[in-house]
Design an enzyme around this catalytic site. Sequence first.
Site, PDB file in Angstrom:
ATOM      1  N   LYS A 122      -3.616   1.301   7.138  1.00 39.87           N
ATOM      2  CA  LYS A 122      -2.164   1.284   6.918  1.00 39.87           C
ATOM      3  C   LYS A 122      -1.504   1.353   8.295  1.00 39.87           C
ATOM      4  O   LYS A 122      -1.201   2.431   8.808  1.00 39.87           O
ATOM      5  CB  LYS A 122      -1.772   2.468   6.028  1.00 39.87           C
ATOM      6  CG  LYS A 122      -0.406   2.345   5.409  1.00 39.87           C
ATOM      7  CD  LYS A 122      -0.224   3.331   4.287  1.00 39.87           C
ATOM      8  CE  LYS A 122       1.227   3.520   3.896  1.00 39.87           C
ATOM      9  NZ  LYS A 122       1.932   2.300   3.497  1.00 39.87           N
TER      10      LYS A 122
HETATM   11  N1  PMP Z   1       0.262  -1.853  -0.666  1.00 37.55           N
HETATM   12  C1  PMP Z   1       0.994  -1.693   0.449  1.00 37.55           C
HETATM   13  C2  PMP Z   1       1.090  -2.833   1.409  1.00 37.55           C
HETATM   14  C3  PMP Z   1       1.659  -0.487   0.697  1.00 37.55           C
HETATM   15  O1  PMP Z   1       2.389  -0.317   1.802  1.00 37.55           O
HETATM   16  C4  PMP Z   1       1.563   0.557  -0.254  1.00 37.55           C
HETATM   17  C5  PMP Z   1       2.295   1.853  -0.023  1.00 37.55           C
HETATM   18  N2  PMP Z   1       1.560   2.724   0.766  1.00 37.55           N
HETATM   19  C6  PMP Z   1       0.781   0.349  -1.389  1.00 37.55           C
HETATM   20  C7  PMP Z   1       0.143  -0.854  -1.567  1.00 37.55           C
HETATM   21  C8  PMP Z   1       0.584   1.450  -2.387  1.00 37.55           C
HETATM   22  O2  PMP Z   1      -0.204   2.466  -1.813  1.00 37.55           O
HETATM   23  P1  PMP Z   1      -0.101   3.966  -2.274  1.00 37.55           P
HETATM   24  O3  PMP Z   1      -0.220   3.975  -3.735  1.00 37.55           O
HETATM   25  O4  PMP Z   1      -1.254   4.626  -1.591  1.00 37.55           O
HETATM   26  O5  PMP Z   1       1.212   4.493  -1.811  1.00 37.55           O
END
Ligand code: PMP
Length: 318
Positions: free
Chosen positions: A161
């Site tokens: 991320k």
């Molecule tokens: N995909 C992307 C590109 C994101 O930025 C996020 C948000 N973090 C998610 C999916 C969903 O991830 P999470 O459920 O861990 O927040």
Amino acid sequence: MSTQLVESEWIWKDGDMIPWREAQVHVMSLAVQFGSSVFEGIRCYETPNGPAIFRLHDHMRRLHDSCRIYRIDLSYDVDALVAACRSVIARNALKECYVRATVLRGYGAAGMNPVGSPIETYMITWPWGTYLGADALEQGVDVCVSSWQRPEPNTYPSNAKAAGHYTNAQLIKMEAVANGYAEAIALGPGGTVSEGSGQNLFLVRSGAVVVPQTDGTSLLGITRDSVITIARDLGIEVREQTVPREMIYTSDEAFFTGTASEVTPIRSVDKIPIGVGRAGPVTKQLQRRYLAHARGEVADAHAWLTPVQEPVPATAAG
Ligand code: PMP
């Protein structure tokens, strides 16, 4: 739609609490110049036992993983990051908030080799309402398929991320909003379905849940994992598979998952109504259950909640 940032008083930076306005970086920091930072978005919910952070250890593990992928030498282990996160929420006296944990490469190196730039770690908190609009959780959102695609595996590592990856997410989001949609679904390089700009996608067909598989084009969402777990707990079949674009239009229900978006129903894609064009029964059931877990309204069977404050030990009777 809550797009404005509401400032809190304190930000945790490398072991210290500093005033919000003093959390600044130099314009020549590698984070600014090249998007060299990794981050997490986490939510803290008000529960009957006080504020609690949802899947905090999992988020901090993913932050560590992102650092590992980008060769960032993080000085804190998962437990130290967990403690830092709890302390800044307590210090800001917030009951419900969003937490942004950021590890960035600061000021030092000029070119692509980051050796010589210090690593800085921040935990930032602020109150943040429903990401896709006030009515989104109830009414659902209208979305499109983006003309921008997600990156090919082995280009930008999607399971990290990293801030730089979000230039792609911004292209997806800005185009959608410019065309009057709340969000967009992006396809991967092979033309099959990947994810939203900051959400994973779920479809429902004939009572079964269908999720695009992990193919190196999307982030492995923690909410995605939570909703898959909840669905299986409820006896709902879950299939992780390749999803061709047209499967979106023929699904009975569709929804997004994400820490910020929680479980947001999708009522249309490219102006084609999904099912009957409003939040469907499986979506609603999973949304209710997800929020009940996050808000501590059901037993925490998977140990997903970390209280902000240490629970007070029960005193002996008498
Ligand atoms: N995909 C992307 C590109 C994101 O930025 C996020 C948000 N973090 C998610 C999916 C969903 O991830 P999470 O459920 O861990 O927040």
